[in-house]
Write a protein that holds these residues in place. Structure first.
Motif, PDB file in Angstrom:
ATOM      1  N   LYS A 153     -23.639  -3.911 -26.396  1.00  0.00           N
ATOM      2  CA  LYS A 153     -24.360  -3.465 -27.596  1.00  0.00           C
ATOM      3  C   LYS A 153     -25.822  -3.866 -27.493  1.00  0.00           C
ATOM      4  O   LYS A 153     -26.108  -4.983 -27.132  1.00  0.00           O
ATOM      5  CB  LYS A 153     -23.733  -4.096 -28.837  1.00  0.00           C
ATOM      6  CG  LYS A 153     -22.257  -3.801 -28.976  1.00  0.00           C
ATOM      7  CD  LYS A 153     -22.004  -2.337 -29.263  1.00  0.00           C
ATOM      8  CE  LYS A 153     -20.521  -2.049 -29.286  1.00  0.00           C
ATOM      9  NZ  LYS A 153     -20.202  -0.645 -29.261  1.00  0.00           N
ATOM     10  N   TRP A 182     -25.042 -11.700 -22.755  1.00  0.00           N
ATOM     11  CA  TRP A 182     -23.603 -11.894 -22.912  1.00  0.00           C
ATOM     12  C   TRP A 182     -23.119 -11.267 -24.198  1.00  0.00           C
ATOM     13  O   TRP A 182     -22.654 -11.957 -25.086  1.00  0.00           O
ATOM     14  CB  TRP A 182     -23.263 -13.371 -22.933  1.00  0.00           C
ATOM     15  CG  TRP A 182     -23.342 -14.010 -21.615  1.00  0.00           C
ATOM     16  CD1 TRP A 182     -24.290 -14.889 -21.200  1.00  0.00           C
ATOM     17  CD2 TRP A 182     -22.439 -13.865 -20.529  1.00  0.00           C
ATOM     18  NE1 TRP A 182     -24.032 -15.286 -19.924  1.00  0.00           N
ATOM     19  CE2 TRP A 182     -22.904 -14.670 -19.483  1.00  0.00           C
ATOM     20  CE3 TRP A 182     -21.273 -13.115 -20.331  1.00  0.00           C
ATOM     21  CZ2 TRP A 182     -22.258 -14.748 -18.268  1.00  0.00           C
ATOM     22  CZ3 TRP A 182     -20.633 -13.202 -19.121  1.00  0.00           C
ATOM     23  CH2 TRP A 182     -21.132 -14.010 -18.106  1.00  0.00           C
ATOM     24  N   LYS A 183     -23.240  -9.959 -24.314  1.00  0.00           N
ATOM     25  CA  LYS A 183     -22.747  -9.318 -25.522  1.00  0.00           C
ATOM     26  C   LYS A 183     -21.798  -8.231 -25.084  1.00  0.00           C
ATOM     27  O   LYS A 183     -22.182  -7.091 -24.923  1.00  0.00           O
ATOM     28  CB  LYS A 183     -23.898  -8.745 -26.315  1.00  0.00           C
ATOM     29  CG  LYS A 183     -24.771  -9.845 -26.888  1.00  0.00           C
ATOM     30  CD  LYS A 183     -25.896  -9.278 -27.684  1.00  0.00           C
ATOM     31  CE  LYS A 183     -26.743 -10.397 -28.250  1.00  0.00           C
ATOM     32  NZ  LYS A 183     -27.989  -9.896 -28.804  1.00  0.00           N
ATOM     33  N   VAL A 184     -20.590  -8.617 -24.856  1.00  0.00           N
ATOM     34  CA  VAL A 184     -19.684  -7.671 -24.224  1.00  0.00           C
ATOM     35  C   VAL A 184     -18.576  -7.271 -25.168  1.00  0.00           C
ATOM     36  O   VAL A 184     -17.901  -8.106 -25.745  1.00  0.00           O
ATOM     37  CB  VAL A 184     -19.078  -8.296 -22.963  1.00  0.00           C
ATOM     38  CG1 VAL A 184     -18.233  -7.274 -22.250  1.00  0.00           C
ATOM     39  CG2 VAL A 184     -20.173  -8.783 -22.069  1.00  0.00           C
ATOM     40  N   ASP A 185     -18.436  -5.984 -25.328  1.00  0.00           N
ATOM     41  CA  ASP A 185     -17.323  -5.466 -26.100  1.00  0.00           C
ATOM     42  C   ASP A 185     -16.251  -5.024 -25.110  1.00  0.00           C
ATOM     43  O   ASP A 185     -16.368  -3.990 -24.481  1.00  0.00           O
ATOM     44  CB  ASP A 185     -17.814  -4.286 -26.947  1.00  0.00           C
ATOM     45  CG  ASP A 185     -16.702  -3.759 -27.842  1.00  0.00           C
ATOM     46  OD1 ASP A 185     -15.539  -4.088 -27.580  1.00  0.00           O
ATOM     47  OD2 ASP A 185     -17.023  -3.023 -28.774  1.00  0.00           O
ATOM     48  N   LEU A 186     -15.213  -5.840 -24.972  1.00  0.00           N
ATOM     49  CA  LEU A 186     -14.202  -5.557 -23.953  1.00  0.00           C
ATOM     50  C   LEU A 186     -13.460  -4.261 -24.231  1.00  0.00           C
ATOM     51  O   LEU A 186     -13.148  -3.500 -23.327  1.00  0.00           O
ATOM     52  CB  LEU A 186     -13.183  -6.689 -23.888  1.00  0.00           C
ATOM     53  CG  LEU A 186     -13.600  -7.948 -23.149  1.00  0.00           C
ATOM     54  CD1 LEU A 186     -12.440  -8.915 -23.170  1.00  0.00           C
ATOM     55  CD2 LEU A 186     -13.988  -7.642 -21.721  1.00  0.00           C
TER      56      LEU A 186
END
Lengths: 297, 289
Positions: free
Chosen positions: A297, A287-291
């Motif tokens: 990442k 769950w490492k989301v750069d919208l």
């Protein structure tokens, strides 16, 4: 004011390590604020664990945060409710979310791969339509989807809930970025010169390379299906097809006239969140989301 | 190879919208005495349904309610998410692993279940809050009364959404090279100044995106108020725009005006999509392979 004279090593890793090795004074204020946030977020979960251990008279008579000993009885009662209907709902949820998310991930992966790695007329148009689709959430579409399914007589079926949730513009959008970043064009061309078919290249070569990003898409879609209340709520009339969310909301409705139902609702709510909480904890690093960049990442 | 994606997109996104558009331009017409199903046909209605929807007092009220709800929820949720993300990123904060997991956890709980949990926490008979109010001698009216029900629902959405937005912002904070901060520290900046002057401007695009996603989510609020309805009398069947559509389509059996209202909601959502498109397109096409 903390003015530490930190030596400036060259690599990023060394810098992080040296910064950590210098004792930074812990801040009680910032630690405390975060812990308050954590307590706020855990509190309803704590409450439901306590409440699920009470029988229905205790629920209204004893102090709400005091545990009791009836959790097992409640689970048995819930299991016996209309011949195990609750577990049927759990199974339905697992099928809707599991099959739906798997199919959605594959479709997103192949579409994103094609959009990233192939040139064809109309590509830009396809991508623009896709981006517009990103912000039209499933819920807005639920009623139009109902109208269409009703016109062909397909409402109140398993498919009416499963099929509309397979297409995910956001999943395709993310997959396109993963494909562009993780599948080298040389590798595809090398496979082509060796005579591999396009579908085979995708399944055998591109798909494994995109795998870490695809886990994120799977999780996103799984949560989206599991969260989509409106679609099953309007599509289904037969309660044997309900997912847990629609089923429990119906039980709560009955609770308005029969408070004994509350115990079942509370126990059902607790049991339904356990598997998902475990799934989240295990897969947390995905769950490492750069919208904004749409990248992981 | 795009075929499966396109087929699904057309059948489950484009076709429903087109069909709904078609329905929204029609109306029921009753011939003769209207007895028997054979006498009921449809006729072209033009924009009548749209005019009816837009001038419907219930619809207007639901839109205002949802705007107010968004005005309460979004700044609070994003503000807290930003605060938590900055605190997580600060080297002086401890127990970050535990707090991060705990705050993110509600995202695993679907809106219906979180509404159930909070719904019970709002009920005086089973709520620990009322136990505390009693001890303190406060006479607190029902949390689900009509004056506060909006805040009660906003709290549920806040609980479910703050962690996700925090993770989004925290991820972009982590992508910033740390030497920028160290340079600022050498120049004598405090942690707060670094956060305010450097970190927030750098992650501004993420904040914009979370704001857009939150606004779209707010427009479509449905699950929380629908789940809470059995627990209170202060939620009408037209509390939010989507609840109104549901009522028209299923309770009143008026699918034509429900279709028109759905299209209006979809168009407004689309307006946000275009904003999104403008923000994102440059980046999406800029980083081409």
């Amino acid at each position: 004011m903390t003015t530490l004279s930190i030596p400036r090593p060259h690599s990023l890793k060394a810098r992080r390590a040296s910064a950590d090795s210098i004792r930074v004074k812990p801040s009680y204020v910032s630690t405390g604020i975060l812990l308050i946030g954590a307590v706020y977020c855990l509190f309803p979960v704590f409450w439901v664990v306590m409440a699920a251990s009470k029988n229905s008279s205790e629920l209204f008579s004893t102090f709400t945060l005091m545990p009791s000993t009836h959790l097992w009885d409640n689970i048995i009662e819930l299991t016996q409710y209309r011949g195990g209907l609750y577990w049927r709902w759990v199974l339905n949820t697992a099928l809707y979310a599991g099959i739906g998310a798997l199919a959605s991930t594959w479709i997103s992966a192949i579409s994103g791969y094609v959009l990233a790695k192939f040139e064809f007329p109309g590509k830009k148009a396809v991508f623009s339509v896709l981006l517009m689709g990103v912000l039209v959430p499933g819920v807005i579409l639920a009623i139009p989807q109902y109208f269409l399914f009703a016109s062909v007589g397909m409402t109140n079926t398993f498919w009416s809930v499963l099929l509309p949730q397979i297409i995910s513009p956001y999943g395709i959008y993310l997959a396109r970025i993963y494909a562009a970043a993780s599948v080298p064009t040389d590798v595809i061309e090398a496979a082509r010169t060796e005579g591999a078919g396009e579908l085979r290249i995708f399944n055998r070569i591109a798909l494994p390379m995109m795998a870490p990003g695809l886990v994120t898409i799977f999780l996103f879609q799984f949560v989206a299906v599991w969260n989509n209340f409106m679609l099953p709520y309007i599509m289904l009339g037969n309660d044997a097809l309900y997912p847990v969310t629609v089923g429990l909301s119906g039980l709560l409705n009955q609770g308005a006239t029969a408070p004994a139902m509350y115990t079942l609702v509370i126990t059902g709510a607790l049991l339904s969140i356990i598997p998902l909480v475990i799934l989240f904890l295990v897969l947390q690093r995905y769950w490492k989301v750069d919208l904004a960049a749409g990248a992981v990442k | 190879m795009l075929a499966p994606g396109i087929i699904l997109f057309v059948s489950f996104m484009a076709a429903p919208i087109v069909y709904t558009l078609f329905l929204s331009l029609q109306k029921k017409q009753v011939k003769g005495l209207g007895l028997g199903s054979g006498n009921r046909t449809t006729a072209f209605a033009g924009l009548d349904n749209y005019i009816a929807s837009l001038t419907n007092a219930d619809f207007g009220a639901s839109v205002w309610r949802v705007l107010l709800y968004g005005l309460v929820l979004i700044p609070l949720m994003l503000g807290l998410a930003l605060l938590f993300a900055l605190l997580l990123d600060s080297r002086r904060t401890r127990t970050t692993g535990f707090s991060r997991t705990a705050i993110f956890l509600p995202f695993a709980v679907p809106a219906v279940i979180s509404s159930l949990l909070w719904g019970f926490l709002y009920l005086p008979a089973v709520s620990p809050f009322y136990w505390v109010f009693d001890r303190l001698g406060w006479d607190v009216a029902g949390i689900l009364d009509s004056s506060t029900v909006l805040f009660a629902i906003a709290n549920i959405a806040l609980w479910g959404g703050v962690g996700f937005n925090m993770i989004v912002m925290y991820t972009s904070l982590k992508a910033v090279p740390t030497d920028i901060y160290e340079a600022a520290k050498l120049d004598g900046c405090t942690e707060v100044q670094v956060a305010w002057r450097i970190k927030i401007p750098i992650i501004a695009p993420s904040i914009v995106m979370t704001a857009l996603f939150s606004m779209v989510a707010t427009l479509q609020v449905f699950a929380e108020p629908t789940t809470l309805r059995p627990l209170t009398n202060s939620l009408s069947t037209s509390w939010s725009p989507l609840m109104l559509v549901y009522r028209d389509a299923f309770t009143r059996d008026d699918i034509y005006s429900a279709a028109a209202t759905s299209i209006i909601i979809a168009v407004v959502t689309f307006a946000f999509s275009f904003l999104f498109l403008r923000v994102v397109q440059k980046r999406a096409f800029g980083q081409e392979d």
